[in-house]
Design an enzyme around this catalytic site. Sequence first.
Site, short mmCIF file in Angstrom:
data_model
loop_
_atom_site.label_atom_id
_atom_site.label_comp_id
_atom_site.label_asym_id
_atom_site.label_seq_id
_atom_site.Cartn_x
_atom_site.Cartn_y
_atom_site.Cartn_z
N TYR A 160 3.49 -1.21 -13.22
CA TYR A 160 3.19 -2.35 -14.10
C TYR A 160 3.16 -1.96 -15.56
CZ TYR A 160 2.29 -5.03 -9.96
OH TYR A 160 2.45 -5.66 -8.76
N LYS A 237 -0.12 5.30 -0.57
CA LYS A 237 1.05 5.69 0.23
C LYS A 237 1.34 7.15 -0.11
CE LYS A 237 4.51 4.60 2.97
NZ LYS A 237 4.32 4.29 4.40
N ASP A 338 0.56 0.91 4.29
CA ASP A 338 1.13 0.02 5.31
C ASP A 338 0.14 -0.20 6.45
OD1 ASP A 338 1.55 2.72 5.72
OD2 ASP A 338 3.62 2.55 6.39
N ASP A 362 -1.77 -5.62 -5.71
CA ASP A 362 -1.11 -6.91 -5.91
C ASP A 362 -0.71 -7.48 -4.55
OD1 ASP A 362 0.22 -9.08 -6.94
OD2 ASP A 362 1.63 -7.96 -8.15
#
Length: 473
Positions: A160, A237, A338, A362
């Site tokens: 971002y 992740k 995930d 997000d």
Amino acid sequence: MYEKITPPAAGAKITFKNGEPIVPDNPIIPFIRGDGTGIDIWPATQKVLDAAVAKAYKGQRKISWFKVYAGDEACDLYGTYQYLPQDTLTAIEEYGVAIKGPLTTPVGGGIRSLNVALRQIFDLYACVRPCRYYAGTPSPHKNPEKLDVIVYRENTEDIYLGIEWRQGSEIGDRLIKLLNEELIPATPEHGKKRIPLDSGIGIKPISKTGSQRLVRRAIKHALLLPKNKQQVTLVHKGNIMKYTEGAFRDWGYELATSEFRQETVTEQESWILSNKEKNPNISLEENARQIEPGFDNLTPDKKAQVVKEVETVLNTIWASHGDGKWKEKVLVNDRIADSIFQQIQTRPDEYSILATMNLNGDYLSDAAAAIVGGLGMGPGANIGDSSAIFEATHGTAPKHAGLDRINPGSVILSGVMMLEFMGWQEAADLVKKGLSDAIANSQVTYDLARLLEPPVEPLKCSEFADAIIQHFG
Ligand SMILES: NC(=O)C1=CN([C@@H]2O[C@H](COP(=O)(O)OP(=O)(O)OC[C@H]3O[C@@H](n4cnc5c(N)ncnc54)[C@H](OP(=O)(O)O)[C@@H]3O)[C@@H](O)[C@H]2O)C=CC1
Ligand SMILES: O=C(O)CCC(=O)C(=O)O
Ligand SMILES: [Mg+2]
């Protein structure tokens, strides 16, 4: 000082001391109406918040709203491309606490997000998005009431930051050449990897400072929750992005076990301590075997490392955390991104605060909002050390704009978060009661009405606001 706006004549500024707001009885609060459905949602929100404050404080407290401009409305007033005028930035800087509707960001080219820009300009590093269930809300999930989580999203960095180069751009191509010909070959672990020449390039910075200040705030928040919700899960992740997402996890644990040593226990520590509690004579090696899946197949070096970890934990925190004392601490664990998406659906009640980097947060905040009733029920706050801007999780929902049909619940609940942040709990409680009771009576907007069985006639956006006020009691 201002070019085209004038602050209200009555009212005073909110100031900050040590990150905490000092709130006068008549604070001036800037608001941005927002693009798209902002035109419907904002008036409904303002009406509900004003009614709650009036009822709770009988005129002793009152918000002086200060209209400031961003997005399409700003261009209308200030001129073409004036999406985020200096007046607006000056007002938010001066008054410290603001609330906004959603703002449009084009996909692909065009301006970068005004929403993200506001968070970066004011260093609002924690995006706090609670997802909890209000009884009677229809949900695609069987047990939506089991989900009660707060997404704590790092709000200023990650992709971002917006440092990208378009495919085929001169600098983008130079960067790819530099990476392919010098930097990647100079990094043995990257072997013969090369970036395809026709790539766009984006940079994903994750800093130690940014990660740790987010996790610090998340742990401080966890300490204020009921005992059974005192948990912070670091979402990452890190198996794939080792030096960005993996580092986020490591820095999170490092902060928890240094700054909050007496208040926290990591999941791994809790296993080691509880193994010893169940079997006081357990050997270090057996303890290591029980906490590390596949221990017997590890190399001797790896085995020794796990045994050492067990020994260090017992030596350093048995006295303060052993004999079950760890159960009174904030539990800090981590989950791969995930996996957490399925975990919040399959085991929702096992989670509380989810501390994430920007992109994961997000995604996760929309997914969690869906479980408890959808984006119409997803409030949020962007918090820094010297200012805060409250806004919903959702965007401008353009196809519903101007139809007086959208659910204003998320911005209204963002207003509740703002009242709580200001310490105006009585007014916040009135709004929560009004909203809960309206939903429980099936007085809802189209998004919830269509999911109810049997379906009910939907209220308009403005009618839902009136229903909330009627249910203040
Ligand atoms: N902080 C911000 O200001 C944000 C801005 N945006 C921006 O908003 C624009 C539109 O984004 P988009 O992808 O359409 O996502 P939106 O979140 O605006 O809307 C997607 C869908 O979610 C549902 N929804 C959204 N808000 C509500 C609500 N208040 N009540 C009920 N349902 C709701 C609607 O579904 P349905 O039609 O099925 O009922 C809507 O069509 C983009 O420019 C995007 O960049 C996006 C997110 C945050
Ligand atoms: O700024 C935008 O347009 C999107 C931002 C967003 O999706 C969010 O903050 O959740
Ligand atoms: Mg989003």
